[in-house]
Design a protein around this motif. Structure first.
Motif, PDB file in Angstrom:
ATOM      1  N   MET A  69     -27.110  -7.387  34.827  1.00 40.18           N
ATOM      2  CA  MET A  69     -26.002  -6.426  35.298  1.00 40.18           C
ATOM      3  C   MET A  69     -24.913  -7.473  36.013  1.00 40.18           C
ATOM      4  SD  MET A  69     -25.949  -2.814  37.195  1.00 40.18           S
ATOM      5  CE  MET A  69     -26.474  -2.103  35.726  1.00 40.18           C
ATOM      6  N   ASP A  90      -7.666  -4.493  44.044  1.00 44.86           N
ATOM      7  CA  ASP A  90      -7.148  -3.179  44.572  1.00 44.86           C
ATOM      8  C   ASP A  90      -5.783  -3.627  45.070  1.00 44.86           C
ATOM      9  OD1 ASP A  90      -6.212  -0.805  45.937  1.00 44.86           O
ATOM     10  OD2 ASP A  90      -7.970  -0.718  47.120  1.00 44.86           O
ATOM     11  N   ILE A 106     -11.917   3.208  36.864  1.00 42.81           N
ATOM     12  CA  ILE A 106     -13.280   3.623  37.358  1.00 42.81           C
ATOM     13  C   ILE A 106     -14.242   4.497  36.406  1.00 42.81           C
ATOM     14  CG2 ILE A 106     -14.766   4.945  39.094  1.00 42.81           C
ATOM     15  CD1 ILE A 106     -12.349   4.063  41.125  1.00 42.81           C
ATOM     16  N   VAL A 107     -13.560   5.116  35.635  1.00 41.41           N
ATOM     17  CA  VAL A 107     -14.373   5.865  34.659  1.00 41.41           C
ATOM     18  C   VAL A 107     -14.950   5.081  33.429  1.00 41.41           C
ATOM     19  CG1 VAL A 107     -14.102   7.914  32.736  1.00 41.41           C
ATOM     20  CG2 VAL A 107     -13.107   8.061  34.944  1.00 41.41           C
ATOM     21  N   PRO A 138     -19.791  -3.218  45.436  1.00 39.71           N
ATOM     22  CA  PRO A 138     -18.613  -3.473  45.305  1.00 39.71           C
ATOM     23  C   PRO A 138     -17.894  -2.150  44.122  1.00 39.71           C
ATOM     24  CG  PRO A 138     -19.145  -5.657  45.178  1.00 39.71           C
ATOM     25  CD  PRO A 138     -20.381  -4.638  45.239  1.00 39.71           C
ATOM     26  N   THR A 139     -19.024  -1.600  43.295  1.00 40.55           N
ATOM     27  CA  THR A 139     -18.578  -0.671  42.321  1.00 40.55           C
ATOM     28  C   THR A 139     -19.062   0.572  42.653  1.00 40.55           C
ATOM     29  OG1 THR A 139     -20.654  -1.418  41.130  1.00 40.55           O
ATOM     30  CG2 THR A 139     -18.599  -2.225  40.370  1.00 40.55           C
ATOM     31  N   GLU A 195     -30.431  -0.679  34.079  1.00 37.43           N
ATOM     32  CA  GLU A 195     -30.563  -1.870  33.411  1.00 37.43           C
ATOM     33  C   GLU A 195     -31.776  -2.246  32.632  1.00 37.43           C
ATOM     34  OE1 GLU A 195     -29.704  -5.199  36.446  1.00 37.43           O
ATOM     35  OE2 GLU A 195     -30.049  -6.840  35.006  1.00 37.43           O
ATOM     36  N   ARG A 235      -4.069  10.250  42.852  1.00 38.52           N
ATOM     37  CA  ARG A 235      -4.599   8.984  42.700  1.00 38.52           C
ATOM     38  C   ARG A 235      -4.119   8.136  41.924  1.00 38.52           C
ATOM     39  NH1 ARG A 235      -8.034   5.685  45.438  1.00 38.52           N
ATOM     40  NH2 ARG A 235      -9.272   5.246  43.573  1.00 38.52           N
ATOM     41  N   LEU A 289      -6.668  -2.547  40.407  1.00 37.36           N
ATOM     42  CA  LEU A 289      -6.796  -1.166  40.721  1.00 37.36           C
ATOM     43  C   LEU A 289      -5.833  -0.639  41.458  1.00 37.36           C
ATOM     44  CD1 LEU A 289      -8.977   1.054  41.142  1.00 37.36           C
ATOM     45  CD2 LEU A 289      -9.668  -0.013  43.228  1.00 37.36           C
ATOM     46  N   GLY A 349      -7.200   4.259  39.761  1.00 32.87           N
ATOM     47  CA  GLY A 349      -8.630   4.004  39.335  1.00 32.87           C
ATOM     48  C   GLY A 349      -9.031   5.173  38.585  1.00 32.87           C
ATOM     49  N   THR A 350      -8.105   6.157  38.234  1.00 28.06           N
ATOM     50  CA  THR A 350      -8.704   7.290  37.507  1.00 28.06           C
ATOM     51  C   THR A 350      -8.891   6.960  36.059  1.00 28.06           C
ATOM     52  OG1 THR A 350      -6.428   7.898  36.880  1.00 28.06           O
ATOM     53  CG2 THR A 350      -7.462   9.002  38.926  1.00 28.06           C
ATOM     54  N   THR A 406     -19.605  -6.830  39.992  1.00 28.22           N
ATOM     55  CA  THR A 406     -18.293  -7.143  40.062  1.00 28.22           C
ATOM     56  C   THR A 406     -17.784  -7.086  41.596  1.00 28.22           C
ATOM     57  OG1 THR A 406     -18.348  -5.584  38.429  1.00 28.22           O
ATOM     58  CG2 THR A 406     -16.275  -5.491  39.858  1.00 28.22           C
ATOM     59  N   ALA A 407     -16.884  -7.920  41.788  1.00 33.12           N
ATOM     60  CA  ALA A 407     -16.316  -8.170  43.226  1.00 33.12           C
ATOM     61  C   ALA A 407     -15.137  -7.118  43.435  1.00 33.12           C
ATOM     62  CB  ALA A 407     -15.837  -9.515  43.233  1.00 33.12           C
ATOM     63  N   TYR A 408     -14.982  -7.058  44.670  1.00 30.62           N
ATOM     64  CA  TYR A 408     -13.890  -6.281  45.064  1.00 30.62           C
ATOM     65  C   TYR A 408     -12.907  -6.958  45.763  1.00 30.62           C
ATOM     66  CZ  TYR A 408     -11.245  -2.455  47.649  1.00 30.62           C
ATOM     67  OH  TYR A 408     -10.199  -1.725  48.255  1.00 30.62           O
ATOM     68  N   LYS A 433      -3.377  -1.600  46.438  1.00 29.95           N
ATOM     69  CA  LYS A 433      -2.639  -0.546  47.420  1.00 29.95           C
ATOM     70  C   LYS A 433      -2.391  -1.259  48.688  1.00 29.95           C
ATOM     71  CE  LYS A 433      -5.862   2.546  46.574  1.00 29.95           C
ATOM     72  NZ  LYS A 433      -6.402   2.066  45.294  1.00 29.95           N
ATOM     73  N   ARG A 434      -3.095  -2.248  49.252  1.00 32.10           N
ATOM     74  CA  ARG A 434      -2.725  -2.904  50.489  1.00 32.10           C
ATOM     75  C   ARG A 434      -1.765  -3.913  50.244  1.00 32.10           C
ATOM     76  NH1 ARG A 434      -6.775  -0.918  53.824  1.00 32.10           N
ATOM     77  NH2 ARG A 434      -8.553   0.298  52.605  1.00 32.10           N
ATOM     78  N   MET A 489     -15.437   1.930  33.984  1.00 31.62           N
ATOM     79  CA  MET A 489     -16.500   0.925  34.557  1.00 31.62           C
ATOM     80  C   MET A 489     -17.735   1.783  34.567  1.00 31.62           C
ATOM     81  SD  MET A 489     -14.242  -0.841  37.574  1.00 31.62           S
ATOM     82  CE  MET A 489     -15.630  -1.048  38.643  1.00 31.62           C
ATOM     83  N   ARG A 490     -17.810   3.045  34.792  1.00 31.24           N
ATOM     84  CA  ARG A 490     -18.994   3.794  35.086  1.00 31.24           C
ATOM     85  C   ARG A 490     -19.682   3.991  33.629  1.00 31.24           C
ATOM     86  NH1 ARG A 490     -21.072   4.913  40.050  1.00 31.24           N
ATOM     87  NH2 ARG A 490     -21.747   7.136  39.731  1.00 31.24           N
ATOM     88  N   LEU A 547     -14.086   9.183  41.640  1.00 28.80           N
ATOM     89  CA  LEU A 547     -13.052   8.317  41.071  1.00 28.80           C
ATOM     90  C   LEU A 547     -12.447   7.241  42.185  1.00 28.80           C
ATOM     91  CD1 LEU A 547     -10.853  10.636  38.887  1.00 28.80           C
ATOM     92  CD2 LEU A 547     -12.780   9.094  38.247  1.00 28.80           C
ATOM     93  N   ASN A 607     -23.810  -8.645  46.722  1.00 25.76           N
ATOM     94  CA  ASN A 607     -22.967  -8.840  47.811  1.00 25.76           C
ATOM     95  C   ASN A 607     -22.352  -7.722  48.269  1.00 25.76           C
ATOM     96  OD1 ASN A 607     -21.863  -8.577  45.240  1.00 25.76           O
ATOM     97  ND2 ASN A 607     -20.012  -9.773  45.645  1.00 25.76           N
TER      98      ASN A 607
END
Lengths: 162, 756, 289
Positions: free
Chosen positions: C1, C50, C35-36, A21-22, B129, C106, C28, C31-32, C4-6, C52-53, C38-39, A63, A2
């Motif tokens: 995998m 998020d 995000i690390v 998204p990511t 993956e 951030r 979020l 994210g410092t 992930t939705a945002y 921030k809005r 998640m990665r 980041l 998506n």
């Protein structure tokens, strides 16, 4: 997948892109938009090679999620020079030989410009702490710090009323 | 500072012009390893071992292959069967069987992070993956990390076909000691017995990493007809070609390697990790494939510098003359045999006149990544021990540490460790420059101490090819096969401009791919400005001769009646005497009067000379916390001749700060399970800008008579003295001698507070 | 995998609904850390929310004589708020030791707190300051002390669907002063080997009337060392008080040996930093008095 549709301003130009998204802003800048001047050295916020300016604040683009850039402005190394005219920070890096391999250089220049945009007359210590998030393994920082000091002096001259 | 200025009769040599590749690098246009894209390119991922030592029973790739988007999966079985063949690449030599096994393990994994399989897919996410879907059946084996532990009789054996080299008779049992090197002379024991003062100590350190900011990356494209292209960043694309061709069993001419800009190497990018794997994936997939390491991959699976255990005994007479030195050290080879001990032995005490020496080095296999060259490979470790001991002798004798070094320093004509006499070295000049430097006599503040240390590196020459050709307008193109890591394009252009007596701006320098220029050895060994520079000078001289001949022909006079001056031919005899012809005029007409003007020099450059350095370091130690701060630093070095002084100073400053990092905080940390605990810049603590002061430099110039402009290599020397310079400064600030690097706050605190 | 939705909700209620509807969803702000993680594959949240809005979640407000710091306010923005920086210099400097300028542009204190690292720089300062946080969740909003959030490394007391809306700092009076210090191997870019926050009140005679001392990286969570504060209260910061402070601090330390420091070094540094941080806070309290 998506994909998200994101609208931003990058280096002054409207830019739309699709992203997962990511995906990080770094991923999209480099692989999506082709702005490869922003480098990936660690992907964990520890080296500063991916430094960009997001809504006026310098950040590590590794980041930042690309989706967060919706409606925001991004400035990268590719936008630092004005057309063919190098920014004084860029010119001083060249004059001082403040780069060896050059890989960390875009991040340093974006960060140094961000410093001088808010502090026209930084001390050596202020420069060193401001740039502590940017790793350089080649230069030992000496010539980088001198280049930033001289760029600051040059900019102060430019800003002086005629 | 940047204005060109005449120096020693040179017009261009010694000036500081902007480098030709500079604007690309300050604007983000320069293309590095992961910046290059090929049409239709696939993205690769590598599956790495979670175990430090295990036998691979089986690998099942079926699930990965079935994942949509996956185009190829390879394992170690995709390499051809290989015969042992030692290939020398710059400062290291490796058996290509080991190079291939390090790229993809075959029967055993030998360290955490050892690559076992790789995937190419339509996106990096799918590739990752798929890699995770590969099932590896491991038989986990006991592992060994430590030098002494690996040499124990009951230690897990990494290779059953490695027998210690350098001992006779040849051992009948395989060993983790892959090599023993011994050199020396005289009677060490007798001399030590008669010495007025003897110091001894054991010094240790763990491996450290080069820490280049750009992770390894490449793109490979292998066509059905067997021809291939590789685009990658490396210290030598010819080495990438030869190692890739050898490990894949194909002719070198079938691989064209195009060098991308390199984001730092320091010795660590002189081998292949990814290129043969990307080739195998590309052949299977029929498309170009990109492979790139993450930062964690770089720390876990590229080649750090060896850690060491070093035992030293040095004796001196009452006047401070060194009488004997015994150095016995062990270096980590890591997973595969290395040869770093050679340079450790030869550089250990070679900077002093010592009649009696016994120097022994061991290479030790253990379950860590295979170590690789790091700036003066093998020298800083042993130099740390020796220069610490020398400082202790000075302390015991109440002598000034510089005077002690001056008293014992080798001079031109003195024998090197190998017995061959030193040429025109500048070690004494460096020590004298240190003594005269204001830093040496400046007052110290509270809790501060000043350390000094000296050292050297042999440098290298070797094969390089360069061409110089003229545009029809007389502008000059220099082409080499030596990747530019620190401004060498500028140095090449300066040297060509000096020979042809044209402005620097008229000369441009390009690094050509392996199909477009002849062979050049890697950018390493501090050899490029010396050796490739020599080739450039030779080619430029050939062009100059051609220009004189062509002018003579145009004037109808003998070549002897034409001299070259200020970028123009000047007629000195015959009826055209007094006339001149500028380079552009000759170039334009030459095309149709004898053909284009171009020359290539392919040389094996001899006549390199060792470089020496002396570093002075002031530290301030917070005794309550163990924090050490470097507050002032001066690096002094004999550079022969600085072609572009900015980039010579830059080498000295960068090497010094890498050495400061090595001394204070950098270290590999493995946990009890044999896994690297700090595979990132957060906990592998390289110096940041706020950690260090300005690095003052003094370029001593004792020209090398075997280089047209006097060049000696400069890149590696500056990482040799800093470890001891820092440690000696800490010892003088605190009164406590520390033997184990790094001198991190917890260790310094423990040393200062033995009561706990 | 897992995909992930945002989401970038614009109200607290929307954010609560998104978080409550998705047990692995993660808020979020800077994210410092997120995000690390998640990665690296350590976490794979179903959604990233998020914050921030959401209006009001970014920025510093005066609330009576105190301050409310929106959960999405980056650390550098705290420095730019002159009144906050004057009232709570220790909190502001603690937040501005995290990472680099890039990271601090951030990173948020709320994230630093909810990441629940025992070495989080801003948390000892916030605990010493007796800060509280406002939490929004499916059952509405609640206010709890900062010290009640971290439960163990990486674990907080937040219930599913809850997230931190703002951090509140109390009003300052005459004779108040705070400070934060940490021990790191380099000068920047490191995780605290030990961190120490102090918040003091000193009367006109120079006597300590209140003291809160909190330590980071010496236990599974940041610890408030009540005995350390008690050692100072009533004293004029004499040697005996500092000796008692050191003993109390050492007794409260239960550190681990890891790649960043040894048990012995952490205990020793806790005592050294506690004394130094109290001296800095004292100077500030005296300046305020």
């Amino acid at each position: 997948m998506n994909k998200l549709h994101i609208s931003t301003i990058i280096n002054g130009d409207a830019q739309e892109f699709l992203c997962d998204p990511t995906a990080t802003l770094l991923d999209v800048l480099r692989d999506g938009i082709g702005l490869t001047g922003t480098k990936e050295g660690c992907a964990s916020g520890d080296c500063g090679a991916c430094t960009v300016v997001l809504d006026g604040q310098m950040v590590c683009s590794c980041l930042v999620l690309a989706a967060e850039a919706q409606g925001r402005t991004v400035a990268t190394i590719e936008g630092v020079a004005e057309g063919a005219m190098l920014h004084p920070v860029q010119r001083q890096f060249l004059e001082h030989g403040a780069l060896q391999c050059g890989f960390c250089t875009p991040g340093f220049i974006v960060a140094a410009k961000a410093l001088l945009d808010r502090n026209p007359n930084p001390t050596e210590t202020e420069i060193r702490y401001w740039l502590a998030g940017n790793l350089c393994r080649c230069t030992g920082y000496d010539k980088i710090v001198r280049a930033v000091m001289d760029a600051a002096a040059e900019l102060r001259q430019e800003r002086m009323p005629a | 500072m940047n204005a060109p200025q005449k120096q020693d009769g040179f017009q261009v040599v010694g000036t500081r012009p902007v480098r030709p590749d500079g604007v690309d690098k300050v604007t983000g246009k320069a293309l590095y390893g992961t910046d290059f894209k090929a049409p239709g390119m696939l993205q690769g991922a590598v599956l790495r071992s979670p175990h430090p030592h295990a036998r691979i029973r089986a690998i099942d790739t079926r699930k990965a292959e079935a994942l949509p988007g996956v185009k190829a999966v390879v394992t170690g079985r995709d390499f051809p069967s290989l015969q042992s063949l030692i290939m020398a690449v710059g400062e290291s030599a490796s058996d290509i069987v080991h190079v291939a096994r390090n790229c993809l393990a075959l029967d055993k994994v030998l360290y955490e992070g050892h690559a076992v399989a790789a995937v190419a897919a339509t996106s990096p996410e799918i590739a990752r993956e798929a890699a995770a879907l590969i099932e590896v059946d491991y038989e986990v084996l006991p592992h060994v990390l430590g030098l002494e532990e690996a040499l124990a009789d009951d230690a897990p054996l990494l290779h059953d076909d490695v027998f210690t080299k350098g001992v006779s008779p040849r051992p009948d049992k395989p060993s983790n000691a892959s090599m023993r090197v011994e050199m020396g002379k005289g009677d060490v024991d007798a001399a030590l017995a008669g010495a007025a003062v003897v110091v001894s100590g054991r010094y240790t350190m763990e491996p450290v990493h080069q820490g280049y900011i750009e992770p390894h990356a490449c793109v490979a494209s292998w066509n059905a007809d067997g021809q291939a292209q590789i685009w990658c960043s490396s210290q030598g694309h010819f080495a990438i070609r030869s190692l890739t061709a050898s490990t894949l069993g194909i002719p070198q001419a079938d691989i064209r390697v195009t060098p991308l800009e390199i984001g730092g190497g320091f010795g660590g990018k002189t081998t292949v990790y990814l290129e043969p794997v990307a080739m195998l994936l590309s052949r299977k997939a029929g498309r170009p494939v990109r492979l790139a390491m993450s930062r964690e991959d770089v720390f876990r699976a590229s080649g750090p510098a060896p850690g060491a255990v070093i035992d030293v005994r040095i004796g001196a007479d009452a006047d401070g003359m060194l009488v004997a030195a015994e150095v016995d050290f062990k270096y980590h080879s890591g997973a595969y045999p290395a040869i770093t001990a050679h340079s450790g032995v030869s550089s250990a005490v070679g900077h002093y006149r010592i009649a009696n020496t016994r120097l022994i080095g061991w290479e030790v296999l253990c379950n860590r990544p295979a170590t690789k060259a790091y700036r003066a490979p093998g020298a800083p470790q042993v130099n740390f021990a020796v220069e610490s001991a020398i400082d202790e002798i000075a302390g015991k004798l109440g002598m000034d540490p510089l005077e002690l070094r001056l008293k014992n320093a080798v001079a031109p004509g003195d024998p090197q460790t190998s017995g061959v006499p030193f040429g025109m070295i500048g070690w004494i000049e460096c020590l004298e420059a240190a003594r005269a430097h204001p830093h040496w006599s400046a007052p110290l503040g509270p809790n501060q101490g000043r350390g000094v240390a000296g050292g050297y590196w042999g440098n290298y020459g070797g094969p390089s090819t360069a061409s110089v050709s003229l545009g029809e307008d007389g502008s000059v193109l220099v082409t080499t096969g030596s990747p530019d890591i620190g401004g060498s394009r500028a140095a090449m252009a300066i040297m060509a401009a000096e020979v042809l007596e044209v402005p620097y701006e008229k000369v441009r320098c390009t690094i050509a791919d392996t199909a477009s220029i002849g062979f050049s050895m890697v950018t390493g060994g501090s050899r490029v400005t010396f050796a490739t520079g020599k080739a450039v000078v030779d080619a430029a001289n050939m062009v100059k001769d051609t220009l004189r001949e062509r002018a003579a022909r145009m004037w109808g006079v003998a070549a002897a009646d034409v001299e070259w001056r200020d970028g123009a031919a000047h007629c000195t005899g015959g009826d055209k005497a007094g006339e001149s012809m500028a380079i552009g005029t000759i170039a334009a007409r030459a095309i149709f009067a004898g053909g284009p003007v171009s020359a290539e020099a392919a040389i094996n450059a001899a006549g390199w000379l060792p470089g020496f350095g002396v570093h002075i370091c002031d530290t301030e130690v917070d005794a309550e916390t163990g924090q050490v701060r470097v507050v002032r630093y001066t690096a002094i070095q004999d550079v022969g001749r600085a072609i572009h002084p900015d980039y010579v100073e830059g080498q000295m400053q960068g090497g010094a700060v890498q050495g400061i990092g090595w001394a204070l905080n950098e270290t590999y940390i493995y946990n009890a399970q044999g896994k690297l605990d700090n595979p990132g810049f957060l906990d592998y603590r390289m110096p940041v800008a706020s950690d260090v002061p300005m690095i003052d430099t003094v370029m001593v110039e004792v020209p090398n008579p075997d280089h047209p402009f006097g060049v000696k290599g400069v890149g590696e020397v500056p990482i040799v003295p800093p470890l001891a310079a820092v440690a000696n400064a800490v010892a003088r600030a605190t009164g406590v001698r520390m033997h184990d690097l790094p001198l991190s706050p917890d260790r310094v605190y423990a040393a200062l507070h033995p009561e706990g | 995998m897992t995909a992930t939705a945002y989401h970038a909700p614009e109200t607290i209620e929307q954010a609560v609904a998104l978080l409550a509807g998705n047990p692995s969803a993660r808020p979020l702000s800077g994210g410092t850390d997120l995000i690390v993680q998640m990665r690296s594959g350590r976490i794979a949240p179903a959604a990233v929310i998020d914050l921030k809005r959401i209006a009001g979640l970014s920025g510093v407000r005066r609330v009576g004589d105190g301050f409310a710091i929106g959960a999405a306010t980056p650390c550098t923005a705290l420095k730019d708020h002159a009144e906050l920086a004057a009232a709570w210099p220790g909190v502001v400097e603690a937040a501005n030791l995290i990472g680099s300028v890039q990271v601090r542009n951030r990173a948020t204190m709320a994230g630093n707190l909810c990441n629940a690292s025992p070495a989080a720089d801003s948390v000892p300062a916030l605990v010493a300051a007796n800060a509280t946080c406002l939490i929004a969740g499916p059952d509405g909003q609640r206010e709890v002390p900062v010290a009640a959030i971290p439960q163990a490394p990486g674990r907080t007391s937040l219930a599913p669907g809850e997230f931190l809306v703002e951090i509140r700092l109390p009003a300052r009076g005459v004779g108040d002063g705070d400070a934060y210090l940490r021990s790191i191997p380099r000068t920047e870019m490191d995780i605290a080997v030990v961190g120490a926050g102090a918040n003091l009140t000193v009367d006109a005679e120079g006597r300590c009337t209140a003291a809160r001392i909190a330590l980071g990286a010496v236990a599974p969570t940041v610890v408030l060392v009540a005995d350390a504060g008690a050692a100072l209260v009533g004293s004029r910061f004499d040697d005996a008080a500092f000796a008692a402070l050191a003993e109390a601090v050492k007794a409260a330390c239960h550190p681990i040996d890891d790649k960043r420091g040894t048990i012995a070094y952490r205990k020793a540094m806790a005592a050294v930093l506690a004394r130094r941080v109290v001296l800095t806070a004292l100077k500030r309290a005296g300046a305020a008095a």
